[in-house]
Design a protein around this motif. Structure first.
Motif, PDB file in Angstrom:
ATOM      1  N   LYS A   8       0.671  -1.325   0.027  1.00 43.63           N
ATOM      2  CA  LYS A   8      -0.129   0.144  -0.040  1.00 43.63           C
ATOM      3  C   LYS A   8       0.945   1.326  -0.052  1.00 43.63           C
ATOM      4  CE  LYS A   8      -2.019  -1.196   4.021  1.00 43.63           C
ATOM      5  NZ  LYS A   8      -2.998  -1.170   4.932  1.00 43.63           N
ATOM      6  N   LYS A  30       1.352   6.641   2.776  1.00 40.10           N
ATOM      7  CA  LYS A  30       0.134   7.796   3.300  1.00 40.10           C
ATOM      8  C   LYS A  30      -0.799   6.737   3.798  1.00 40.10           C
ATOM      9  CE  LYS A  30      -2.472   8.118  -0.961  1.00 40.10           C
ATOM     10  NZ  LYS A  30      -3.739   7.523  -0.353  1.00 40.10           N
ATOM     11  N   ASP A  31      -0.767   5.478   3.673  1.00 36.10           N
ATOM     12  CA  ASP A  31      -1.868   4.760   4.028  1.00 36.10           C
ATOM     13  C   ASP A  31      -1.376   3.469   5.158  1.00 36.10           C
ATOM     14  OD1 ASP A  31      -3.852   6.020   2.438  1.00 36.10           O
ATOM     15  OD2 ASP A  31      -3.555   4.463   1.011  1.00 36.10           O
ATOM     16  N   ARG A  49       0.306   1.755   8.537  1.00 35.92           N
ATOM     17  CA  ARG A  49       0.541   2.010   9.906  1.00 35.92           C
ATOM     18  C   ARG A  49       1.959   1.655  10.298  1.00 35.92           C
ATOM     19  NH1 ARG A  49      -2.676  -0.676  15.110  1.00 35.92           N
ATOM     20  NH2 ARG A  49      -2.725   1.380  16.441  1.00 35.92           N
ATOM     21  N   GLY A  83      -0.023   7.026   7.522  1.00 36.39           N
ATOM     22  CA  GLY A  83      -1.320   6.896   7.964  1.00 36.39           C
ATOM     23  C   GLY A  83      -1.436   6.939   9.338  1.00 36.39           C
TER      24      GLY A  83
END
Length: 350
Positions: free
Chosen positions: A224, A227-228, A230, A307
């Motif tokens: 991913k 920016k997304d 964890r 994120g």
């Protein structure tokens, strides 16, 4: 009745029943019988083998006079016309491990008979001699003596019989094993073809290129955008809450811990200390974010570059912690990160 194959076995003063550190400086002696773990070796090798001599040497003495002592070992092995040499096993005993590795390498290179020992991965003798001798893998201590000696006996028998010996990953030995002697009078293409034929016919051969024996670690793939993700922090720098509530040791760690920093967007130096004796802790004590950069991660989060941030970090002290223990830590931390749906982790060190 066929003549038995002659074996010389090397052990230290402890396994010979002569004492511990108080006798570690004794010199070389020989008994013409199996002694200590040699009795187990004798039974495992079977009736076709005979331990004709047991070499005994103090750990201090061989560590301080390695070259001289190995020369004596070579002379003893030749005197008894041995057809097999076994050292140890030495497990994780440092000076004994150096003796086992050095002696096995010397016999392999100078007497040119089958020779083998067995040591733990972190033993200094392993690193020094794993590319000059067959050093089988063992556990950390002698509690697994029977298991280690079974491996030694089976491997030694195969060496004597000229069995095909594969690489260390398949056979369970460290490094590349003993270096081979190359006959440079034979052109390289001819040597290469000969090796290929020996490999094809499953005959014993050794590559001329030293191959490292490391575990394959697959490269992780981030599925991913940044920016997304964890993000989480893991450190071997020993950062713990003030007062060290779980008594984290500063060296040779036995466990790792995770500590929550909750909603804090920066680590306050008043709340943390360091349990690690392998580096200058002053800068981390001044600002723990230098080791676990929570402040920088939150800045990235505010900018939309990541994120989310896991509100806890994982910590241990890496100094002097054995590789196998570190591997278990890594596996445990990885499981916990997956349980917390973490996509990526940053490992900060000292």
């Amino acid at each position: 009745m066929a003549e038995k194959l002659k074996v010389v076995h090397y052990i230290n003063q402890f396994y010979a029943g002569l004492g511990g550190e108080d006798t570690a400086s004794i010199g070389v002696s020989v008994r013409e019988e199996p002694v200590g773990p040699g009795l187990l070796l004798k039974s495992l090798l079977g009736e076709h083998y005979e331990i004709v001599a047991t070499i005994i040497c103090g750990d201090n003495y061989i560590a301080e006079h390695t070259e001289e002592v190995c020369g004596q070992f070579v002379d003893i092995v030749r005197k008894y016309q041995a057809q097999l040499f076994v050292a140890g096993p030495g497990f994780n005993a440092g000076r004994y491990g150096i003796g086992c590795g050095a002696a096995t390498a010397a016999i392999t290179e100078q007497v040119k008979i089958p020779a083998v020992t067995a040591l733990y991965a972190e033993n200094p003798g392993t690193d020094l001699y794993k590319d000059r001798a067959y050093i089988l893998q063992t556990e950390n201590n002698a509690a697994k003596m029977r298991q280690a000696m079974k491996h030694v006996a089976a491997f030694a028998t195969r060496l004597v019989e000229g069995d095909f010996i594969a690489d260390g990953r398949k056979e369970g030995y460290h490094g590349s094993g003993p270096a081979i002697e190359i006959d440079y009078s034979v052109p390289a293409p001819q040597r290469a073809i000969q090796m290929l034929l020996e490999k094809y016919h499953h005959q014993n051969f050794h590559t001329e290129v030293m191959m490292p024996n490391h575990e394959d670690i697959p490269l992780p793939v981030l599925d991913k955008p940044l920016k997304d993700i964890r993000l989480a922090f893991v450190t071997d720098g020993g950062l713990v809450p003030k007062g060290n509530p779980d008594h984290m040791v500063p060296t040779n760690s036995k466990y790792y811990k995770s500590y929550s920093f909750g909603d804090a967007q920066s680590l306050d130096p008043a709340d943390y200390e360091v349990s690690h004796q392998g580096y200058n802790n002053a800068f981390v004590l001044e600002d723990p974010n230098r080791l676990v950069p929570v402040d920088a991660a939150y800045a990235l989060k505010k900018e939309g570059k990541i994120g989310d941030l896991l509100p806890c970090y994982f910590t241990t002290a890496g100094v002097m912690t054995p590789m196998e223990v570190g591997k278990k830590f890594g596996e445990g931390i990885a499981r916990e990160l997956k349980d917390h749906n973490v996509d990526a982790a940053i490992l900060t060190s000292t």
